[in-house]
Motif scaffolding. Structure first.
Motif, short mmCIF file in Angstrom:
data_model
loop_
_atom_site.label_atom_id
_atom_site.label_comp_id
_atom_site.label_asym_id
_atom_site.label_seq_id
_atom_site.Cartn_x
_atom_site.Cartn_y
_atom_site.Cartn_z
N ASN A 235 36.58 34.12 -27.57
CA ASN A 235 37.46 35.49 -27.75
C ASN A 235 38.41 36.30 -29.13
OD1 ASN A 235 39.17 37.18 -25.37
ND2 ASN A 235 40.68 36.44 -26.52
N GLU A 236 38.82 35.45 -29.38
CA GLU A 236 38.75 35.56 -31.20
C GLU A 236 37.72 36.03 -31.59
OE1 GLU A 236 41.51 36.43 -33.97
OE2 GLU A 236 41.81 35.96 -31.61
N ALA A 237 36.44 34.90 -32.05
CA ALA A 237 35.51 35.91 -32.94
C ALA A 237 35.09 37.28 -31.74
CB ALA A 237 34.08 35.38 -32.25
N LEU A 238 35.11 37.67 -31.21
CA LEU A 238 34.40 39.11 -30.03
C LEU A 238 35.60 40.08 -31.03
CD1 LEU A 238 33.52 37.92 -26.70
CD2 LEU A 238 32.22 39.20 -28.33
N ARG A 239 36.70 39.69 -31.08
CA ARG A 239 37.98 40.45 -31.36
C ARG A 239 37.78 40.52 -32.80
NH1 ARG A 239 42.20 40.40 -34.13
NH2 ARG A 239 42.20 38.19 -34.86
N SER A 240 37.19 39.87 -33.57
CA SER A 240 37.32 39.91 -35.25
C SER A 240 36.23 40.73 -34.72
CB SER A 240 36.92 38.53 -35.91
OG SER A 240 37.62 38.10 -35.18
N CYS A 241 35.14 40.83 -33.99
CA CYS A 241 33.61 41.82 -34.39
C CYS A 241 34.47 42.85 -33.82
CB CYS A 241 32.58 41.16 -32.78
SG CYS A 241 31.95 39.84 -33.82
N ARG A 242 35.09 43.63 -32.92
CA ARG A 242 35.71 44.60 -32.60
C ARG A 242 35.79 45.29 -33.55
NH1 ARG A 242 38.33 45.63 -26.90
NH2 ARG A 242 38.16 47.57 -27.35
#
Length: 294
Positions: A235-242
């Motif tokens: 979830n944190e990785a996806l947030r960083s991608c956004r």
């Protein structure tokens, strides 16, 4: 609809995505840490500026070594590996010299005491092999066993300092080894006591061993923390991608065609992520005991 079997490819895809997410997260955190520590207030990272400052610090002595190390750390955190290596070569630095400078910057920061600045680059190089605690004690003006304080270090020759540092490291390694042996002995005793307590608890419970269901529940409980940790990391990785996507849209002069191309370049990896997510959802929906082979 029946559950489709998991393939080796799916497992490999999941592992690859986890590694990519961990790598992106670690690199972003390191970049943020280095930028916050070494950029001037209100300054943004710039490759040209870093190179110019690095050349300026090369012309100085001890303080220049710390400044050079800081600029190299900024280059390493913000540039791809190939660009960083090219920058080091452009500066005419040997890889070992660059590593010494970065280690000095990390350990001694912006130390400006006269005793430190007057000792010269060679002594600073020797001091970079100290552990963080000893290095920080020196920076704070405290004495380190076997070395003394910065004034004492300044009076030593490079050869004397190398000998003192070597003896200090050997002594600390010996102490650490003894500490680990004692810790291992304590853990062994504790393990034996816990085993005995477990045996006594079974006796108090009527000498009945745990059922298969109880053992299974214990094992299942042990898996809750790892899966929650991995989901949180994803979830944190996806947030960083956004956040990265948001940054891409804010680039001055960027147009729709460029952003579309940028998105399409990520499509293969995104599709891999989507497939892995769908497989995971299916696994969770149809989760059942696996029959044990005879």
């Amino acid at each position: 609809m029946g559950r489709k079997p998991l393939s080796d490819t799916s497992d490999e895809n999941t592992e690859s995505m986890e590694l990519v997410a961990q790598s992106v997260e670690a690199k972003a955190a390191r970049k943020q840490e280095i930028n916050a520590r070494f950029l001037e207030e209100g300054e943004s990272y710039n490759l040209t500026v870093c190179l110019e400052k690095a050349r300026m610090y090369q012309d100085q002595m001890a303080s220049g070594m710390l400044g050079l190390g800081a600029q190299l750390l900024l280059l390493k955190a913000n540039e791809e590996h190939g660009n960083f290596i090219a920058a080091v070569e452009e500066l005419g630095l040997a890889p070992r010299s660059a590593q010494y400078a970065m280690s000095a910057a990390l350990k001694f920061g912006k130390t400006q005491t006269s005793a430190f600045l007057e000792m010269g680059k060679e002594k600073i190089r020797v001091l970079t092999v100290l552990d963080d605690d000893a290095a920080q004690d020196l920076v704070n003006g405290e004495e380190v066993d076997g070395l003394g304080d910065l004034d004492d270090v300044a009076k030593m020759t490079v050869r004397e300092l190398k000998k003192a540092v070597r003896e200090l490291r050997n002594e600390r390694a010996k102490i650490q080894e003894e500490h680990e042996k004692k810790l291992e002995a304590v853990e062994k005793v504790v393990g034996q006591k816990e085993s005995k307590i477990s045996e006594l608890e079974m006796e108090l419970a009527g000498r009945q061993p745990p059922t298969k269901e109880q053992l299974a529940q214990t094992a299942l409980d042990g898996l809750k923390a790892p899966i929650m940790r991995e989901l949180a990391a994803a979830n944190e990785a996806l947030r960083s991608c956004r956040q990265i996507v948001a940054q891409a849209q804010k680039i001055e002069g960027v147009n729709v065609d460029q952003l579309t191309a940028f998105s399409e370049q990520c499509n293969d990896l995104f599709q891999l992520l989507d497939d892995s997510y769908q497989d995971f959802c299916q696994d969770m929906e149809y989760i059942r005991p696996t029959k044990q082979e005879a």
